[in-house]
Design an enzyme around this catalytic site. Structure first.
Site, short mmCIF file in Angstrom:
data_model
loop_
_atom_site.label_atom_id
_atom_site.label_comp_id
_atom_site.label_asym_id
_atom_site.label_seq_id
_atom_site.Cartn_x
_atom_site.Cartn_y
_atom_site.Cartn_z
N GLY A 50 3.94 17.13 -0.31
CA GLY A 50 5.24 17.01 -0.98
C GLY A 50 6.17 16.16 -0.16
O GLY A 50 5.97 16.01 1.06
N GLN A 55 14.36 13.48 2.71
CA GLN A 55 13.61 13.29 3.95
C GLN A 55 13.52 11.83 4.38
O GLN A 55 13.19 11.55 5.53
CB GLN A 55 12.20 13.88 3.82
CG GLN A 55 12.19 15.40 3.72
CD GLN A 55 10.80 15.95 3.49
OE1 GLN A 55 10.31 15.98 2.37
NE2 GLN A 55 10.13 16.36 4.57
N CYS A 97 6.32 21.37 7.44
CA CYS A 97 7.22 20.36 6.87
C CYS A 97 7.08 19.07 7.65
O CYS A 97 7.04 19.08 8.88
CB CYS A 97 8.66 20.86 6.91
SG CYS A 97 9.84 19.69 6.22
N LEU A 98 7.03 17.96 6.93
CA LEU A 98 6.91 16.65 7.57
C LEU A 98 8.14 16.34 8.43
O LEU A 98 8.07 15.52 9.33
CB LEU A 98 6.72 15.56 6.50
CG LEU A 98 5.44 15.69 5.67
CD1 LEU A 98 5.45 14.71 4.51
CD2 LEU A 98 4.19 15.49 6.54
N HIS A 139 10.14 24.56 -1.75
CA HIS A 139 10.35 23.87 -0.47
C HIS A 139 11.07 22.53 -0.70
O HIS A 139 12.01 22.20 0.02
CB HIS A 139 8.98 23.67 0.19
CG HIS A 139 8.98 22.93 1.48
ND1 HIS A 139 8.67 23.52 2.70
CD2 HIS A 139 9.23 21.62 1.77
CE1 HIS A 139 8.75 22.62 3.66
NE2 HIS A 139 9.08 21.46 3.14
N GLU A 140 10.64 21.79 -1.73
CA GLU A 140 11.27 20.49 -2.01
C GLU A 140 12.68 20.67 -2.57
O GLU A 140 13.59 19.91 -2.23
CB GLU A 140 10.42 19.66 -2.99
CG GLU A 140 8.98 19.37 -2.56
CD GLU A 140 8.83 18.91 -1.13
OE1 GLU A 140 9.78 18.34 -0.56
OE2 GLU A 140 7.75 19.13 -0.54
N HIS A 143 15.03 21.10 0.24
CA HIS A 143 15.40 19.81 0.86
C HIS A 143 16.55 19.15 0.09
O HIS A 143 17.49 18.64 0.70
CB HIS A 143 14.21 18.84 0.86
CG HIS A 143 13.25 19.02 1.99
ND1 HIS A 143 13.62 18.94 3.32
CD2 HIS A 143 11.91 19.24 2.00
CE1 HIS A 143 12.54 19.12 4.09
NE2 HIS A 143 11.49 19.31 3.32
#
Ligand code: GNR
Ligand code: NI
Length: 169
Positions: A50, A55, A97-98, A139-140, A143
């Site tokens: 994702g 981000q 998470c990235l 999660h997205e 963000h």
């Protein structure tokens, strides 16, 4: 006219830009298509499942997801809204998470949700996700609201993670 897709730079915690709340998208044009192409390319390049526009420092309510093993089932969600169908039902999942590379923590989130979003053409869509997809969608959405998974754990753990990431740089 052709355009080569581009890999964009992913912001890392504790970058304050990750705390910005993203704005709804009103225009469904070529620029939006370019953004989502680049987001998919960026996500695939680091084996993510994702990626939210936040981000990469773009504060629009846009996210891409692909949980398929072959990495060939992209889901592009614009102006997503999540409805919790049963607030009493929650599930634990080890999230990464990235923007918080190398750290995983068990997060509890609602397991029964409905996702309402717009696709690239601006058409309204609705799905009732299951399993991992349920986690990634929430999660997205976090963000896009300036939240990170580390906001769901203790301040002590969050500070330890922040200090380790800052040191790595
Ligand atoms: O690649 C990712 N894996 C992941 C694993 C468990 C729960 C959520 C995620 S999303 C994450 C990619 C990312 O940082 N998206 O914002
Ligand atoms: Ni993330």
């Amino acid at each position: 006219r052709i355009r080569i897709m581009a890999i964009r730079k992913i912001l890392k915690f504790p970058d304050q830009d990750l705390r910005t709340k993203a704005e709804n998208t009103a225009v469904f044009d070529d620029e939006l298509k370019i953004l989502t192409d680049d987001m998919l390319e960026t996500m695939y390049s680091v084996n993510g499942i994702g990626l939210a526009a936040t981000q990469i420092g773009i504060h629009k309510r846009v996210a891409v997801i692909d949980i398929s093993p072959e990495k060939n089932e992209p889901l592009i969600i614009i102006n997503p809204e999540v409805e919790i169908l049963d607030a009493t039902k929650k599930e634990d999942y080890d999230e990464g998470c990235l923007s918080v590379p190398g750290f995983f923590e068990t997060i509890s989130r609602p397991s029964e949700i409905k996702l309402i979003y717009k696709n690239l053409e601006g058409s309204q869509k609705e799905i009732k996700p299951e399993g991992l997809l349920t986690k990634v969608i929430q999660h997205e959405l976090d963000h896009l609201n300036g939240r990170l998974f580390v906001d769901h754990i203790s301040q002590l753990k969050r500070r330890r993670i922040r200090n380790k990431i800052v040191k790595q740089k």
